[in-house]
Design a protein around this motif. Structure first.
Motif, PDB file in Angstrom:
ATOM      1  N   GLY A 282       0.803  -1.209   0.000  1.00  0.00           N
ATOM      2  CA  GLY A 282       0.000   0.000   0.000  1.00  0.00           C
ATOM      3  C   GLY A 282       0.839   1.263   0.000  1.00  0.00           C
ATOM      4  N   MET A 283       0.170   2.371  -0.260  1.00  0.00           N
ATOM      5  CA  MET A 283       0.820   3.676  -0.252  1.00  0.00           C
ATOM      6  C   MET A 283       0.407   4.433   1.001  1.00  0.00           C
ATOM      7  SD  MET A 283       0.531   5.051  -4.172  1.00  0.00           S
ATOM      8  CE  MET A 283       1.186   4.107  -5.542  1.00  0.00           C
TER       9      MET A 283
ATOM     10  N   ARG B 130      10.022   5.160  -2.427  1.00  0.00           N
ATOM     11  CA  ARG B 130       9.374   6.464  -2.257  1.00  0.00           C
ATOM     12  C   ARG B 130       8.990   6.956  -3.637  1.00  0.00           C
ATOM     13  NH1 ARG B 130      12.145   9.954   2.655  1.00  0.00           N
ATOM     14  NH2 ARG B 130      11.858   8.349   4.249  1.00  0.00           N
ATOM     15  N   LEU B 131       7.691   7.081  -3.849  1.00  0.00           N
ATOM     16  CA  LEU B 131       7.178   7.394  -5.171  1.00  0.00           C
ATOM     17  C   LEU B 131       6.872   8.880  -5.290  1.00  0.00           C
ATOM     18  CD1 LEU B 131       4.724   4.400  -5.640  1.00  0.00           C
ATOM     19  CD2 LEU B 131       7.043   4.625  -6.540  1.00  0.00           C
ATOM     20  N   SER B 132       7.461   9.518  -6.276  1.00  0.00           N
ATOM     21  CA  SER B 132       7.125  10.906  -6.554  1.00  0.00           C
ATOM     22  C   SER B 132       5.743  10.958  -7.191  1.00  0.00           C
ATOM     23  CB  SER B 132       8.173  11.534  -7.473  1.00  0.00           C
ATOM     24  OG  SER B 132       8.273  10.801  -8.674  1.00  0.00           O
ATOM     25  N   LEU B 133       5.008  12.028  -6.897  1.00  0.00           N
ATOM     26  CA  LEU B 133       3.667  12.219  -7.434  1.00  0.00           C
ATOM     27  C   LEU B 133       3.685  13.304  -8.497  1.00  0.00           C
ATOM     28  CD1 LEU B 133       1.545  12.115  -4.145  1.00  0.00           C
ATOM     29  CD2 LEU B 133       2.228  10.226  -5.624  1.00  0.00           C
ATOM     30  N   CYS B 134       2.738  13.233  -9.405  1.00  0.00           N
ATOM     31  CA  CYS B 134       2.657  14.237 -10.462  1.00  0.00           C
ATOM     32  C   CYS B 134       1.206  14.636 -10.694  1.00  0.00           C
ATOM     33  CB  CYS B 134       3.290  13.726 -11.751  1.00  0.00           C
ATOM     34  SG  CYS B 134       2.469  12.288 -12.452  1.00  0.00           S
ATOM     35  N   TRP B 135       1.042  15.859 -11.221  1.00  0.00           N
ATOM     36  CA  TRP B 135      -0.268  16.348 -11.626  1.00  0.00           C
ATOM     37  C   TRP B 135      -0.522  15.930 -13.069  1.00  0.00           C
ATOM     38  CZ3 TRP B 135      -3.291  18.575  -8.010  1.00  0.00           C
ATOM     39  CH2 TRP B 135      -2.684  19.170  -6.893  1.00  0.00           C
ATOM     40  N   LEU B 136      -1.706  15.433 -13.320  1.00  0.00           N
ATOM     41  CA  LEU B 136      -2.068  15.008 -14.668  1.00  0.00           C
ATOM     42  C   LEU B 136      -3.353  15.693 -15.100  1.00  0.00           C
ATOM     43  CD1 LEU B 136      -1.430  11.184 -14.242  1.00  0.00           C
ATOM     44  CD2 LEU B 136       0.034  12.788 -15.453  1.00  0.00           C
ATOM     45  N   GLY B 137      -3.363  16.211 -16.314  1.00  0.00           N
ATOM     46  CA  GLY B 137      -4.557  16.843 -16.853  1.00  0.00           C
ATOM     47  C   GLY B 137      -4.311  18.287 -17.248  1.00  0.00           C
TER      48      GLY B 137
ATOM     49  N   GLY C  83      -9.082   9.504   3.015  1.00  0.00           N
ATOM     50  CA  GLY C  83      -8.145   8.524   3.522  1.00  0.00           C
ATOM     51  C   GLY C  83      -7.077   8.146   2.527  1.00  0.00           C
ATOM     52  N   CYS C  84      -7.221   8.597   1.275  1.00  0.00           N
ATOM     53  CA  CYS C  84      -6.223   8.285   0.251  1.00  0.00           C
ATOM     54  C   CYS C  84      -5.052   9.255   0.365  1.00  0.00           C
ATOM     55  CB  CYS C  84      -6.853   8.372  -1.132  1.00  0.00           C
ATOM     56  SG  CYS C  84      -5.659   8.207  -2.483  1.00  0.00           S
ATOM     57  N   GLY C  85      -3.840   8.737   0.311  1.00  0.00           N
ATOM     58  CA  GLY C  85      -2.656   9.576   0.438  1.00  0.00           C
ATOM     59  C   GLY C  85      -2.514  10.557  -0.697  1.00  0.00           C
ATOM     60  N   MET C  86      -2.905  10.165  -1.918  1.00  0.00           N
ATOM     61  CA  MET C  86      -2.793  11.075  -3.050  1.00  0.00           C
ATOM     62  C   MET C  86      -3.813  12.202  -2.963  1.00  0.00           C
ATOM     63  SD  MET C  86      -1.744   8.613  -6.256  1.00  0.00           S
ATOM     64  CE  MET C  86      -2.815   7.257  -5.822  1.00  0.00           C
ATOM     65  N   ARG C  87      -4.998  11.922  -2.468  1.00  0.00           N
ATOM     66  CA  ARG C  87      -5.996  12.975  -2.247  1.00  0.00           C
ATOM     67  C   ARG C  87      -5.449  13.980  -1.244  1.00  0.00           C
ATOM     68  NH1 ARG C  87     -12.129  13.055  -1.495  1.00  0.00           N
ATOM     69  NH2 ARG C  87     -12.486  14.782  -0.053  1.00  0.00           N
ATOM     70  N   GLN C  88      -4.900  13.469  -0.145  1.00  0.00           N
ATOM     71  CA  GLN C  88      -4.362  14.336   0.891  1.00  0.00           C
ATOM     72  C   GLN C  88      -3.210  15.186   0.352  1.00  0.00           C
ATOM     73  OE1 GLN C  88      -3.122  12.185   4.364  1.00  0.00           O
ATOM     74  NE2 GLN C  88      -2.210  13.980   5.347  1.00  0.00           N
ATOM     75  N   ALA C  89      -2.325  14.591  -0.424  1.00  0.00           N
ATOM     76  CA  ALA C  89      -1.190  15.323  -0.980  1.00  0.00           C
ATOM     77  C   ALA C  89      -1.646  16.438  -1.913  1.00  0.00           C
ATOM     78  CB  ALA C  89      -0.262  14.363  -1.713  1.00  0.00           C
TER      79      ALA C  89
ATOM     80  N   GLN D 283       4.240  16.227  -2.187  1.00  0.00           N
ATOM     81  CA  GLN D 283       5.035  15.369  -1.324  1.00  0.00           C
ATOM     82  C   GLN D 283       4.953  13.925  -1.820  1.00  0.00           C
ATOM     83  OE1 GLN D 283       7.033  15.827   1.487  1.00  0.00           O
ATOM     84  NE2 GLN D 283       6.949  17.967   0.833  1.00  0.00           N
ATOM     85  N   PRO D 284       6.079  13.230  -1.870  1.00  0.00           N
ATOM     86  CA  PRO D 284       6.040  11.824  -2.309  1.00  0.00           C
ATOM     87  C   PRO D 284       5.308  10.954  -1.295  1.00  0.00           C
ATOM     88  CG  PRO D 284       8.216  12.381  -1.487  1.00  0.00           C
ATOM     89  CD  PRO D 284       7.448  13.674  -1.539  1.00  0.00           C
ATOM     90  N   LEU D 285       4.968   9.764  -1.741  1.00  0.00           N
ATOM     91  CA  LEU D 285       4.343   8.771  -0.872  1.00  0.00           C
ATOM     92  C   LEU D 285       5.283   7.583  -0.697  1.00  0.00           C
ATOM     93  CD1 LEU D 285       0.638   8.650  -2.121  1.00  0.00           C
ATOM     94  CD2 LEU D 285       1.532   9.760  -0.061  1.00  0.00           C
ATOM     95  N   SER D 286       5.101   6.896   0.399  1.00  0.00           N
ATOM     96  CA  SER D 286       5.900   5.716   0.697  1.00  0.00           C
ATOM     97  C   SER D 286       5.122   4.474   0.283  1.00  0.00           C
ATOM     98  CB  SER D 286       6.216   5.660   2.191  1.00  0.00           C
ATOM     99  OG  SER D 286       6.906   4.476   2.527  1.00  0.00           O
ATOM    100  N   LEU D 287       5.704   3.692  -0.612  1.00  0.00           N
ATOM    101  CA  LEU D 287       5.121   2.397  -0.962  1.00  0.00           C
ATOM    102  C   LEU D 287       5.631   1.388   0.047  1.00  0.00           C
ATOM    103  CD1 LEU D 287       3.397   0.897  -3.163  1.00  0.00           C
ATOM    104  CD2 LEU D 287       5.582   0.188  -4.144  1.00  0.00           C
ATOM    105  N   ARG D 288       4.717   0.786   0.786  1.00  0.00           N
ATOM    106  CA  ARG D 288       5.118  -0.049   1.911  1.00  0.00           C
ATOM    107  C   ARG D 288       4.508  -1.442   1.810  1.00  0.00           C
ATOM    108  NH1 ARG D 288       7.430   3.612   5.336  1.00  0.00           N
ATOM    109  NH2 ARG D 288       7.712   2.072   6.986  1.00  0.00           N
ATOM    110  N   LEU D 289       5.260  -2.395   2.345  1.00  0.00           N
ATOM    111  CA  LEU D 289       4.813  -3.785   2.414  1.00  0.00           C
ATOM    112  C   LEU D 289       4.442  -4.102   3.857  1.00  0.00           C
ATOM    113  CD1 LEU D 289       6.383  -6.918   0.781  1.00  0.00           C
ATOM    114  CD2 LEU D 289       5.859  -6.932   3.205  1.00  0.00           C
ATOM    115  N   PHE D 290       3.206  -4.544   4.042  1.00  0.00           N
ATOM    116  CA  PHE D 290       2.713  -4.954   5.356  1.00  0.00           C
ATOM    117  C   PHE D 290       2.470  -6.463   5.307  1.00  0.00           C
ATOM    118  CE2 PHE D 290       1.492  -0.625   4.530  1.00  0.00           C
ATOM    119  CZ  PHE D 290       1.784   0.050   5.706  1.00  0.00           C
ATOM    120  N   ALA D 291       3.126  -7.199   6.187  1.00  0.00           N
ATOM    121  CA  ALA D 291       3.016  -8.655   6.172  1.00  0.00           C
ATOM    122  C   ALA D 291       2.450  -9.161   7.488  1.00  0.00           C
ATOM    123  CB  ALA D 291       4.381  -9.296   5.906  1.00  0.00           C
ATOM    124  N   HIS D 292       1.545 -10.123   7.406  1.00  0.00           N
ATOM    125  CA  HIS D 292       1.050 -10.777   8.607  1.00  0.00           C
ATOM    126  C   HIS D 292       2.134 -11.669   9.182  1.00  0.00           C
ATOM    127  CE1 HIS D 292      -1.494 -13.652  10.963  1.00  0.00           C
ATOM    128  NE2 HIS D 292      -2.046 -12.515  11.317  1.00  0.00           N
TER     129      HIS D 292
END
Length: 274
Positions: A143-144, A157-164, A179-185, A241-250
């Motif tokens: 998840g991001m 760490r993923l850089s974000l861009c504006w599209l459109g 709750g979405c990180g890209m919406r918040q950014a 601001q970039p987002l962190s792509l993270r792995l969450f494991a049980h």
């Protein structure tokens, strides 16, 4: 019936002697003789007749040969089936739609090359939908999250861009749900720059946002390395601001498979690391 007894019986028939059968099955001649006696005791009658020159089958033995071969073949098949299940590993993975849509093919190709026996069950959704199901529906969630988030292992760490297209005035945003990180950014960057905006669409999924941007009706935010190349980049909008792509494991997830998956994702997105 003991498959070893059946294999010894078939070896005696093929070799035509107890001596030859003993060499084939790796036993002594007396052990082969004892196994044949045990088998005859199980079926309730003699299967072989030994003469000074050769060994021949009794009537019962002739009838029994086909069954013996079928039983041996079935035992071997059963072993192969169980062995296949034992070595095959399954990993249930929840993955963000951005990654699933634009990088998953390369990730799966590399994963198959390194772990061909690993079976994946993959479902894509938003991070906020996936994480609550970790340990229930998923062994692993990719998840991001914002950079300051805790938990999991950072893969990139993923850089974000504006599209459109944006020609000035209030920015028509194609937004992800709360709750979405890209919406918040996106909102934080516009508010900090004093740029007005309005919600053109709120879509629970990446495809509707891409569609409205492609139609020229809105601007959205996506990970720079995980978006369609044909979408126009917006000009004049503030840095994100970039987002962190993270792995969450049980805790019960296959550790080796999880580490392999995480490493391949990180390597695949290496060029996207900020």
């Amino acid at each position: 019936m003991d498959a070893d007894l059946l294999k010894t019986f078939l070896a005696v028939i093929r070799q035509g002697s107890f001596v030859g059968a003993a060499e084939q099955v790796g036993r002594t001649q007396s052990a082969v003789s004892q196994q044949i006696q045990r088998l005859e005791g199980l079926v309730g009658g003699p299967l072989l007749v030994r003469t000074s020159r050769a060994i021949r089958l009794t009537v019962a033995g002739e009838r029994f040969v086909e069954y013996a071969q079928r039983l041996v073949d079935l035992a071997d098949e059963a072993k192969r089936a169980v062995h296949g299940l034992a070595v095959q590993r399954t990993l249930r993975v929840g993955i963000v739609e951005d990654l699933a849509g634009f990088a998953l093919a390369e990730i799966l190709r590399r994963l198959h090359d390194e772990a061909p026996s690993l079976q994946l069950e993959i479902h894509s959704a938003s991070t906020r939908e996936l994480l609550p199901l970790l340990g229930f529906r998923y062994d692993v969630v990719i998840g991001m999250k914002p950079l300051a988030s805790r938990g999991g292992v950072e893969l990139s760490r993923l850089s974000l861009c504006w599209l459109g297209e944006w020609q000035g005035g209030p920015v028509p945003l194609a937004l992800h749900p709360d709750g979405c990180g890209m919406r918040q950014a996106a909102i934080q960057a516009l508010d900090a720059a004093g740029i007005d905006w309005r919600a053109a669409i709120v879509a629970d999924g990446i495809l509707p946002n891409i569609a409205i941007v492609r139609a020229g009706l809105a601007v959205t935010v996506l990970a720079d390395a995980l978006c369609p190349a044909d979408l126009p980049r917006s000009q004049g909008l503030p840095a994100l601001q970039p987002l962190s792509l993270r792995l969450f494991a049980h805790e019960e997830a296959d550790r080796q498979a999880t580490e392999t998956l995480g490493r391949i994702i990180s390597e695949t997105l290496g060029a996207a690391v900020c």
